[in-house]
Design a protein around this motif. Structure first.
Motif, PDB file in Angstrom:
ATOM      1  N   PRO A   7       0.832  -1.211   0.000  1.00 16.66           N
ATOM      2  CA  PRO A   7       0.000   0.000   0.000  1.00 16.66           C
ATOM      3  C   PRO A   7       0.867   1.263   0.000  1.00 16.66           C
ATOM      4  O   PRO A   7       1.945   1.297   0.614  1.00 16.66           O
ATOM      5  N   GLU A   8       0.389   2.264  -0.689  1.00 20.34           N
ATOM      6  CA  GLU A   8       1.127   3.511  -0.887  1.00 20.34           C
ATOM      7  C   GLU A   8       1.579   4.160   0.422  1.00 20.34           C
ATOM      8  O   GLU A   8       2.640   4.781   0.486  1.00 20.34           O
ATOM      9  N   VAL A  49      14.296   3.749   1.078  1.00 19.00           N
ATOM     10  CA  VAL A  49      12.929   3.443   1.502  1.00 19.00           C
ATOM     11  C   VAL A  49      12.805   1.931   1.683  1.00 19.00           C
ATOM     12  O   VAL A  49      13.362   1.165   0.914  1.00 19.00           O
ATOM     13  N   LYS A  50      12.062   1.532   2.703  1.00 13.26           N
ATOM     14  CA  LYS A  50      11.831   0.119   2.965  1.00 13.26           C
ATOM     15  C   LYS A  50      10.356  -0.097   3.272  1.00 13.26           C
ATOM     16  O   LYS A  50       9.611   0.861   3.479  1.00 13.26           O
ATOM     17  N   ALA A  51       9.973  -1.346   3.296  1.00 14.51           N
ATOM     18  CA  ALA A  51       8.630  -1.710   3.746  1.00 14.51           C
ATOM     19  C   ALA A  51       8.772  -2.949   4.622  1.00 14.51           C
ATOM     20  O   ALA A  51       9.485  -3.882   4.252  1.00 14.51           O
ATOM     21  N   GLU A  52       8.150  -2.924   5.746  1.00  8.13           N
ATOM     22  CA  GLU A  52       8.157  -4.080   6.634  1.00  8.13           C
ATOM     23  C   GLU A  52       7.070  -5.047   6.164  1.00  8.13           C
ATOM     24  O   GLU A  52       6.083  -4.646   5.547  1.00  8.13           O
ATOM     25  N   SER A  58      -2.417  -4.921   5.905  1.00  3.16           N
ATOM     26  CA  SER A  58      -3.568  -4.074   5.588  1.00  3.16           C
ATOM     27  C   SER A  58      -4.539  -4.783   4.650  1.00  3.16           C
ATOM     28  O   SER A  58      -5.683  -4.376   4.505  1.00  3.16           O
ATOM     29  N   TYR A  59      -4.083  -5.868   4.009  1.00  6.59           N
ATOM     30  CA  TYR A  59      -4.953  -6.670   3.147  1.00  6.59           C
ATOM     31  C   TYR A  59      -5.700  -7.747   3.921  1.00  6.59           C
ATOM     32  O   TYR A  59      -6.452  -8.523   3.341  1.00  6.59           O
TER      33      TYR A  59
END
Length: 79
Positions: A7-8, A49-52, A58-59
């Motif tokens: 997600p953004e 930038v990273k994403a955990e 969230s899905y």
């Protein structure tokens, strides 16, 4: 980000410790032997930038076990 359906609002700025760890990973033989992994890490370090993995929650809690992980295993797409 698109491939992983993150997600953004979920990407996070990398901390100095994340950057240090990412640079260390680039020196590892198992990463150097896999150009795809190497490129992914370089892109992450470049963007800072990273994403955990929690970003995918969230899905819904079943998304990881029913969609994300089976796809990763089928495609052999992991680091």
């Amino acid at each position: 980000w698109d491939k992983q359906n993150i997600p953004e609002q979920c990407p996070l700025p990398m901390k100095p410790s994340d950057i240090k760890y990412g640079k260390a990973l680039l020196e590892e033989d198992f990463v150097r032997r896999n150009p795809k992994w190497y490129a992914e890490l370089e892109a992450m370090l470049s963007s800072k930038v990273k994403a955990e993995i929690q970003a995918l929650s969230s899905y819904g809690f079943q998304y990881l076990t029913e969609t994300y992980l089976p796809r990763k295993l089928k495609e052999r797409d992991w680091i």
